[in-house]
Design a protein around this motif. Structure first.
Motif, PDB file in Angstrom:
ATOM      1  N   VAL A  51       3.234  -8.126  -2.740  1.00  0.00           N
ATOM      2  CA  VAL A  51       3.725  -7.678  -1.692  1.00  0.00           C
ATOM      3  C   VAL A  51       3.916  -6.105  -1.838  1.00  0.00           C
ATOM      4  N   LEU A  52       4.661  -5.653  -2.797  1.00  0.00           N
ATOM      5  CA  LEU A  52       5.570  -4.284  -3.019  1.00  0.00           C
ATOM      6  C   LEU A  52       4.877  -3.658  -4.205  1.00  0.00           C
ATOM      7  N   GLY A  53       3.741  -4.111  -4.597  1.00  0.00           N
ATOM      8  CA  GLY A  53       3.133  -3.058  -5.590  1.00  0.00           C
ATOM      9  C   GLY A  53       2.423  -1.714  -4.950  1.00  0.00           C
ATOM     10  N   GLN A  54       1.971  -0.986  -5.875  1.00  0.00           N
ATOM     11  CA  GLN A  54       1.521   0.525  -5.326  1.00  0.00           C
ATOM     12  C   GLN A  54       0.792   0.387  -4.212  1.00  0.00           C
ATOM     13  N   ARG A  55       1.119   1.411  -3.330  1.00  0.00           N
ATOM     14  CA  ARG A  55       0.541   1.331  -1.829  1.00  0.00           C
ATOM     15  C   ARG A  55      -0.997   1.645  -2.066  1.00  0.00           C
ATOM     16  N   ASN A  85      -3.105   0.520  -3.981  1.00  0.00           N
ATOM     17  CA  ASN A  85      -3.850  -0.500  -4.542  1.00  0.00           C
ATOM     18  C   ASN A  85      -3.907  -1.623  -3.579  1.00  0.00           C
ATOM     19  N   LYS A  86      -3.450  -1.454  -2.356  1.00  0.00           N
ATOM     20  CA  LYS A  86      -3.005  -2.457  -1.350  1.00  0.00           C
ATOM     21  C   LYS A  86      -4.309  -2.603  -0.265  1.00  0.00           C
ATOM     22  N   SER A  87      -4.466  -3.916  -0.164  1.00  0.00           N
ATOM     23  CA  SER A  87      -5.398  -4.224   0.970  1.00  0.00           C
ATOM     24  C   SER A  87      -4.862  -3.895   2.182  1.00  0.00           C
ATOM     25  N   ASP A  88      -5.795  -3.692   3.538  1.00  0.00           N
ATOM     26  CA  ASP A  88      -5.405  -3.524   4.675  1.00  0.00           C
ATOM     27  C   ASP A  88      -4.435  -4.847   5.120  1.00  0.00           C
ATOM     28  N   ILE A 139      -0.668  -4.207   3.534  1.00  0.00           N
ATOM     29  CA  ILE A 139       0.255  -2.876   3.626  1.00  0.00           C
ATOM     30  C   ILE A 139       1.326  -3.150   4.857  1.00  0.00           C
ATOM     31  N   PRO A 140       0.721  -4.065   5.923  1.00  0.00           N
ATOM     32  CA  PRO A 140       1.768  -4.282   7.098  1.00  0.00           C
ATOM     33  C   PRO A 140       2.971  -5.188   6.306  1.00  0.00           C
ATOM     34  N   ARG A 141       2.766  -6.083   5.480  1.00  0.00           N
ATOM     35  CA  ARG A 141       3.741  -6.938   4.933  1.00  0.00           C
ATOM     36  C   ARG A 141       4.747  -6.273   3.979  1.00  0.00           C
ATOM     37  N   MET A 142       4.127  -5.209   3.237  1.00  0.00           N
ATOM     38  CA  MET A 142       4.852  -4.223   2.388  1.00  0.00           C
ATOM     39  C   MET A 142       5.681  -3.536   3.264  1.00  0.00           C
ATOM     40  N   ASP A 143       5.302  -2.854   4.500  1.00  0.00           N
ATOM     41  CA  ASP A 143       6.279  -2.247   5.301  1.00  0.00           C
ATOM     42  C   ASP A 143       7.356  -2.856   6.026  1.00  0.00           C
ATOM     43  N   ALA A 144       6.979  -4.406   6.381  1.00  0.00           N
ATOM     44  CA  ALA A 144       7.877  -5.083   7.149  1.00  0.00           C
ATOM     45  C   ALA A 144       8.940  -5.542   5.933  1.00  0.00           C
ATOM     46  N   THR A 145       8.642  -5.925   4.723  1.00  0.00           N
ATOM     47  CA  THR A 145       9.709  -6.018   3.625  1.00  0.00           C
ATOM     48  C   THR A 145      10.532  -4.923   3.377  1.00  0.00           C
TER      49      THR A 145
END
Length: 335
Positions: free
Chosen positions: A79-83, A85-88, A91-97
């Motif tokens: 969830v928190l890996g480099q942005r 390298n994120k799938s679409d 990214i919302p889960r990363m931002d929410a976390t």
């Protein structure tokens, strides 16, 4: 994902009758290379294996707790890996976390401190190592915590030059002393013009509902000072190593701490932010002739409790649904 230095090149397998079978690896590097290949090339397979491990250990509370911590480390890296390298989808889960982490309350240590009262983490990501995790190998025979911190400090200090990443992303402290279950760093974007230290995150994961004395104990033992004090008290001949751990943290300028209690099954009662600060300020440890001088880290500390709904953002609905089923079902849950 968790590399166990206590066993060296050995594996432990729990058989169906409850006995433990040990085997020694002749070529551990080959296994490690295969594991890292699966992590990078077949993440869905790693996810499935971790889930099967949780199901296999559902009747073993200690084993399930360890497996849940490994699963948490895997999900945090995902969830928190480099942005970039994120799938679409992620990214919302990363931002929410990160927004959830920003709700942390400042634990007031010094009214004159210039540490910000709130965390701003919009551009942060997890400091990723070459592997996912490393287990602390026993209080008297392990200096991996010191090495992990040294590697992270060296990495974060070289902002404008090519950098060698730490060996592992997460560190699982030795369970011999009450403290956090999992450590990792959040790092800001690279800015060659200035050094921006990462944030050291100390996590306790609870798979059952949390409330009352259990909450208070988790709040106190997750603090770095009390945890380090206990490490040095019980370290015996390894006291020097843990003294160096304290020195690294104390001298790491501007380093901040984020203490997180993840209550994956929820809280028995609502905890007000003002209660969090008051609980974490209290220190139940008693001084004695065998206790070293109270350690103190003056950098800013932040504290937050993550309930069931937000825990699902990090751990996923499958894990939280499994916990619910384990509470309500008498039958063994299968995949």
């Amino acid at each position: 994902m968790r590399n166990e230095p206590v066993l060296g090149n050995q594996l432990e397998v729990l058989s169906s009758d409850g006995s433990v079978v040990r085997a020694e690896l002749g070529e551990p590097l080959a296994l490690e290379a295969a594991m890292e290949c699966f992590v990078k090339e077949k993440p869905e397979l790693c996810e499935e294996r971790l889930r099967l491990g949780l199901l296999y250990l559902q009747d073993n509370s200690a084993g399930f707790g360890n497996a849940a911590e490994s699963y948490l480390a895997w999900k945090l890296c995902t969830v928190l890996g480099q942005r970039e390298n994120k799938s679409d989808e992620l990214i919302p889960r990363m931002d929410a976390t990160l927004r959830e982490f920003e709700k942390a309350v400042r634990v007031q240590r010094n009214s004159k401190s210039n540490v910000p009262s709130k965390l701003v983490l919009g551009a942060y990501s997890i400091l990723q190592g070459e592997k996912i995790g490393q287990v602390g190998g026993g209080i008297n025979g392990d200096a991996s915590l010191k090495t992990w911190l040294e590697e992270a400090r060296f990495y974060s200090g070289k902002r404008s030059a090519p950098r060698e990443r730490p060996e592992t992303t997460a560190h699982f402290p030795s369970p011999s002393v009450s403290g956090p279950d999992l450590l990792f760093f959040l790092e800001p974007p690279i800015d060659p013009a200035k050094e921006s230290p990462p944030i050291l995150c100390l996590i306790q994961l609870k798979t059952g509902k949390v409330g009352g004395d259990q909450f208070k104990k988790a709040a106190r033992t997750s603090g770095p000072e009390l945890w380090l004090e206990r490490l040095m008290t019980h370290a015996q001949e390894r006291e020097h190593d843990y003294g160096e751990v304290y020195a690294i943290l104390k001298d790491w300028k501007k380093l901040r701490y984020l203490r997180l209690l993840i209550a994956a099954s929820g809280l028995n009662s609502i905890v007000a932010p003002r209660d969090l600060a008051s609980v974490t300020r209290k220190n139940p440890a008693k001084q004695s002739n065998t206790t070293p001088k109270r350690v103190e880290l003056r950098q800013g500390q932040y504290w937050h409790v993550i309930g069931k709904e937000s825990a699902e953002t990090i751990l996923g609905s499958w894990f939280c649904n499994l916990l619910e089923l384990m509470k309500t079902s008498d039958a063994k849950i299968t995949y």
